[in-house]
Design an enzyme around this catalytic site. Structure first.
Site, PDB file in Angstrom:
ATOM      1  N   SER A 123      44.980  90.044  12.699  1.00 26.26           N
ATOM      2  CA  SER A 123      46.005  90.686  13.524  1.00 26.26           C
ATOM      3  C   SER A 123      47.178  91.196  12.692  1.00 26.26           C
ATOM      4  CB  SER A 123      46.513  89.653  14.532  1.00 26.26           C
ATOM      5  OG  SER A 123      47.741  90.053  15.077  1.00 26.26           O
ATOM      6  N   GLU A 125      50.039  90.863  13.522  1.00 28.02           N
ATOM      7  CA  GLU A 125      51.085  89.840  13.611  1.00 28.02           C
ATOM      8  C   GLU A 125      51.185  89.026  12.321  1.00 28.02           C
ATOM      9  OE1 GLU A 125      53.466  88.815  15.980  1.00 28.02           O
ATOM     10  OE2 GLU A 125      53.040  90.745  16.912  1.00 28.02           O
ATOM     11  N   TYR A 147      51.345  81.741  16.442  1.00 23.45           N
ATOM     12  CA  TYR A 147      50.166  82.613  16.569  1.00 23.45           C
ATOM     13  C   TYR A 147      49.913  83.341  15.254  1.00 23.45           C
ATOM     14  CZ  TYR A 147      47.424  86.735  17.731  1.00 23.45           C
ATOM     15  OH  TYR A 147      46.477  87.729  17.724  1.00 23.45           O
TER      16      TYR A 147
END
Ligand code: GDP
Length: 323
Positions: A123, A125, A147
């Site tokens: 990801s 992120e 996360y």
């Protein structure tokens, strides 16, 4: 007939990928967690074409069994606790599924079917508090949430299994990607659902967090094609998948509200509840490697995607009002 096993198959990406693989003539196996009230909303139209196998990313034996039963040629690990905001109140659960879950499924592949090709859903992120812009495969990670930290673990354990055991294990570093099947708590869907409900008179305001956050938002249906392409290569590798276009949450609001002739400023209220403990201010991807090596291209634009999402939510809310 090629066989694929997908974890997270009832989620947004899993459902688009399953559809794509079914169209390509694959036999698709979907891992499902046992729950008393299963949710098949995203896969309803082709639910019966999927072979369902019960299992859980936190349970190694069930994963070994799933890989043995499916004899999968390709394993796509899309299952995760995928909502950034929920990862602060549930950091351990997020770590167990989104981080350690990857080791579980890699172990299952290594033990039961080392010849299978493996895809890990990494990801953007992971870039978090970005150290360079745009972000590419070589950009160092600086995650900003439990996360993001979990996804960094998942990414590196995938690289490690590739290098340690010679598994064909590829990782797609996907920037934000949306669709009418996106979970309702993510900003795009929250906005398009809110627009539909306001337009149809069900609510007046939409409570939001940081409107200045900038993201590179693509269409999920385009992005799953890149996952498949990664596993059709001769060697495993990591690829950034993005649109290379930057928009603020404010622009997202403007685009969605103006589609139904409303002004977002008349309806949006800032609620501190949606401001995150640590924010990712900007994510912008450089996907030139995927363009060159995979021949991947984005097809649906940001404006077109928001239009599709608003229309889908208008239809859904209207239908729910009638029934
Ligand atoms: P993320 O990039 O995986 O965290 O995807 P999200 O869709 O959850 O959030 C994208 C960005 O929108 C983040 O920077 C959020 O802080 C920002 N944002 C602003 N208001 C909201 C809101 O009400 N809900 C969500 N989910 N995000 C919001």
């Amino acid at each position: 007939m090629k066989k694929a096993l997908i974890t997270g198959v009832t989620g947004q990406d899993g459902s688009y990928l399953a559809e794509l693989l079914l169209q390509k003539g694959y036999k698709v196996y979907g891992l499902r967690r046992r729950t008393s009230t299963p949710n098949y909303e995203n896969v309803e139209a082709f639910k019966h074409e999927i072979e369902w196998i019960s299992g859980d990313l936190t349970d190694l034996s069930s994963l070994i069994e799933a890989i043995q039963v499916s004899k999968a040629d390709e394993v796509y690990n899309l299952g995760a606790q995928s909502f950034v905001e929920a990862s602060w109140p549930q950091p351990l659960l997020t770590g167990q599924i989104t981080a350690l879950g990857v080791t579980h499924i890699l172990e299952a592949v290594r033990i039961a079917r080392p010849q299978a090709k493996f895809y890990q859903a990494s990801s953007s992120e992971m870039f978090g508090k970005v150290v360079e812009t745009p972000q590419k495969e070589s950009t160092p990670f600086y995650p900003r949430s439990p996360y993001g930290v979990s996804k960094v673990y998942g990414h590196w354990i995938t690289v490690n299994y590739r290098e340690s055991f010679d598994l064909f294990a590829s990782s797609g570093i996907l920037f934000n990607h949306e669709s009418p099947r996106r979970g309702i708590e993510f900003v795009s869907r929250k906005v398009t659902d809110g627009v539909a409900r306001i337009k149809l008179g069900l609510q007046k305001e939409l409570r939001m967090g940081n409107l200045d956050a900038k993201r590179d938002w693509g269409f999920a249906g385009d992005f799953v094609k890149a996952m498949w392409l990664m596993l059709q290569q001769d060697t495993a590798d990591d690829y950034v998948i993005a649109t290379g276009e930057l928009h603020t949450v404010r622009e997202l609001l403007e685009t969605a509200f103006s589609h139904v002739d409303l002004n977002y400023e008349d309806h949006v209220v800032i609620d501190p509840k949606f401001i995150r403990p640590a924010e990712v201010d900007l994510l912008l991807g450089d996907c030139s490697k995927a363009q060159e090596k995979l021949g991947w291209r984005q097809e649906v634009s940001f404006q077109e995607m928001i239009r599709i999402m608003v229309e889908a939510d208008l239809q859904r809310v209207e239908w729910a009002m009638k029934s």
